[in-house]
Design a protein around this motif. Structure first.
Motif, PDB file in Angstrom:
ATOM      1  N   ARG A 132       0.827  -1.219   0.000  1.00  0.00           N
ATOM      2  CA  ARG A 132       0.000   0.000   0.000  1.00  0.00           C
ATOM      3  C   ARG A 132       0.855   1.259   0.000  1.00  0.00           C
ATOM      4  NH1 ARG A 132      -3.583  -2.365   5.022  1.00  0.00           N
ATOM      5  NH2 ARG A 132      -4.742  -3.956   3.850  1.00  0.00           N
ATOM      6  N   LYS A 133       2.185   1.100  -0.096  1.00  0.00           N
ATOM      7  CA  LYS A 133       3.093   2.243   0.018  1.00  0.00           C
ATOM      8  C   LYS A 133       3.781   2.601  -1.298  1.00  0.00           C
ATOM      9  CE  LYS A 133       3.112   3.584   4.390  1.00  0.00           C
ATOM     10  NZ  LYS A 133       3.028   4.997   4.814  1.00  0.00           N
ATOM     11  N   SER A 134       3.342   2.027  -2.387  1.00  0.00           N
ATOM     12  CA  SER A 134       3.959   2.287  -3.703  1.00  0.00           C
ATOM     13  C   SER A 134       5.472   2.052  -3.669  1.00  0.00           C
ATOM     14  CB  SER A 134       3.666   3.724  -4.156  1.00  0.00           C
ATOM     15  OG  SER A 134       2.286   3.938  -4.286  1.00  0.00           O
ATOM     16  N   ILE A 135       5.869   0.941  -3.069  1.00  0.00           N
ATOM     17  CA  ILE A 135       7.284   0.619  -2.926  1.00  0.00           C
ATOM     18  C   ILE A 135       7.920   0.379  -4.295  1.00  0.00           C
ATOM     19  CG2 ILE A 135       6.780  -1.839  -2.608  1.00  0.00           C
ATOM     20  CD1 ILE A 135       9.164  -1.933  -0.685  1.00  0.00           C
ATOM     21  N   LYS A 136       9.193   0.792  -4.423  1.00  0.00           N
ATOM     22  CA  LYS A 136       9.893   0.672  -5.701  1.00  0.00           C
ATOM     23  C   LYS A 136      10.918  -0.459  -5.707  1.00  0.00           C
ATOM     24  CE  LYS A 136       9.338   5.453  -7.255  1.00  0.00           C
ATOM     25  NZ  LYS A 136       8.288   5.765  -6.275  1.00  0.00           N
ATOM     26  N   GLU A 137      11.505  -0.759  -4.555  1.00  0.00           N
ATOM     27  CA  GLU A 137      12.513  -1.829  -4.496  1.00  0.00           C
ATOM     28  C   GLU A 137      12.270  -2.684  -3.258  1.00  0.00           C
ATOM     29  OE1 GLU A 137      17.384  -2.509  -4.225  1.00  0.00           O
ATOM     30  OE2 GLU A 137      16.560  -0.542  -4.762  1.00  0.00           O
ATOM     31  N   LEU A 138      12.198  -3.997  -3.470  1.00  0.00           N
ATOM     32  CA  LEU A 138      11.975  -4.936  -2.373  1.00  0.00           C
ATOM     33  C   LEU A 138      13.026  -6.034  -2.435  1.00  0.00           C
ATOM     34  CD1 LEU A 138      10.306  -6.089  -0.018  1.00  0.00           C
ATOM     35  CD2 LEU A 138       8.887  -7.263  -1.713  1.00  0.00           C
TER      36      LEU A 138
END
Length: 416
Positions: A132-138
């Motif tokens: 839900r945080k619009s993450i770009k790199e995981l």
């Protein structure tokens, strides 16, 4: 009777200099964007501690866009007990995410000890929160007794640009169409079904970098990624081509723009299955860096390597690592005939820098070095890194071998 008047003595006025004001608190006077920049260079454990510096620094870490949880999160004493490591890690991550506000660009979690199955639900909640945080790199390195099953909520993260998974199991939902913004994918000891893997790759139109290390669940490697520039594969795959088909031709059918190719851990053997061409029908015009692990006792692997060299007219850097297979029958000198492998007229190899690592200096390896020196007219430097107990003939061979390039420098590095 009147009061007697006395002569008053004038008081002396003393000028008192005001006390100098204390120097301003330089830490507190830093601009907000500078504080944010400083925090990005600190481990999360130290970033949280900056709250005690001043009021301006208090809770500044709440808005950190990059969250990295690794060994630096814990003190040295915590590593004495596995249970302590687990509980500390989970407590730290849960606390940081609970207090965090604002966007999260990067989330990296690398557990330095196995996680108990009862605590896996915490990891599920993190991924749900991050989705839900619009993450770009995981980056997720979760070591459990069984492979960690990635929850479906991850597949809704269409903001992802970079994804790295270690010790995980991927089972995308049926309606999953891929990550439309993903540029790099790194799968390490990941299990995924054949069709799920192919759908995943084909559903990432912007994918430029792909690294596969011991990925299980399928035998054939079919990668459809037209924009792929960097490809690295480690692992052994049993897929065999039948009849007149060729693993080599299939594998290179969809990668016209590949710039860097790294092949390790017996994967070259997979490419030798089926018909092995001397040269690819469509050359790899953009390939400038090629790194191969070769079993010099396998004639087909040598032929596969030569096929790639002939098909890479703009190759600049070549790395060769010796691959040792226990069950391979060593080739005899008679079976190892360069005249049959590389028919005249010779096709020149345009490589400029060559590194050969882990060789002993036997005849099979020396013939390969001799071949590279003889057919590389623009070679500038060849570096040979032998094992500790290398054969003295290696030194003599490097000195006497003919070189097509007058500028070629050959260096024998000390094994130490």
């Amino acid at each position: 009777m009147g009061r007697k008047q006395t002569k008053s003595t004038p008081r002396k006025v003393i000028d008192v200099e005001p006390e100098p004001e204390p120097d301003p608190d330089r830490i507190s006077c830093l601009p907000g964007h500078v504080i944010d920049q400083i925090l990005t260079y600190l481990p999360i454990r130290e970033a949280v501690r900056t709250s005690v510096l001043s009021k301006k620094w208090r809770n500044k870490w709440y808005t950190l866009p990059n969250l990295v949880f690794d060994r630096q999160c814990l003190s040295a004493a915590a590593y004495e007990d596995t249970l302590v490591i687990q509980m500390k890690f989970l407590k730290i991550v849960n606390s940081v995410l609970l207090h965090h506000s604002g966007p999260i660009n990067i989330f990296k979690f690398s557990m330095c000890a196995p996680i108990d199955e009862s605590l896996v639900s915490d990891v599920d909640q993190w991924i749900l929160y991050l989705s839900r945080k619009s993450i770009k790199e995981l980056v997720l390195d979760v070591c459990t007794e069984e492979l960690y099953k990635i929850p479906w909520c991850l597949f809704s993260c269409q903001s992802l640009h970079h994804l790295k998974l270690h010790f995980c199991c991927l089972k995308p939902p049926t309606l999953f169409k891929g990550f439309r913004s993903l540029k790099s994918l790194d799968l390490n000891h990941v299990a995924v079904a054949q069709d799920a893997f192919e759908n995943l790759i084909s559903g990432c139109p912007l994918l430029e970098k792909l690294k596969l290390t011991e990925v299980g669940g399928f035998a054939q490697i079919d990668i459809c990624a037209p924009n792929l520039k960097f490809l690295e594969i480690h692992g052994e795959y049993e897929g065999r081509s039948r009849g007149h088909s060729s693993n080599m031709l299939k594998f290179f059918d969809h990668r016209p723009h590949i710039q860097c190719l790294v092949i390790r851990s017996c994967f070259l053997k997979y490419l030798t299955a089926g018909v092995l061409p001397k040269k690819l029908p469509t050359p790899c015009m953009d390939l400038s860096h090629l790194s191969l692990s070769i079993n010099f006792d396998d004639l087909k692997e040598i032929s596969a390597a030569l096929c790639l060299l002939r098909s890479s007219p703009n190759l600049r850097k070549l790395e060769i690592f010796k691959e040792i297979e226990v069950h391979t029958v060593p080739l005899t000198p008679a079976a190892y005939c360069w005249e049959k492998i590389f028919s005249a007229p010779a096709m020149p190899i345009r490589v400029r820098h060559v590194t050969i690592d882990g060789i002993f200096g036997n005849k099979l390896e020396l013939d390969f070095i001799k071949f590279l020196l003889l057919y590389s007219p623009v070679l500038e430097k060849m570096t040979v890194k032998p094992v500790e107990n290398f054969i003295p003939e290696l030194m003599r061979g490097l000195i006497r071998f003919k070189r097509a390039s007058g500028e070629a420098e050959v260096i024998l590095e000390d094994f130490t």
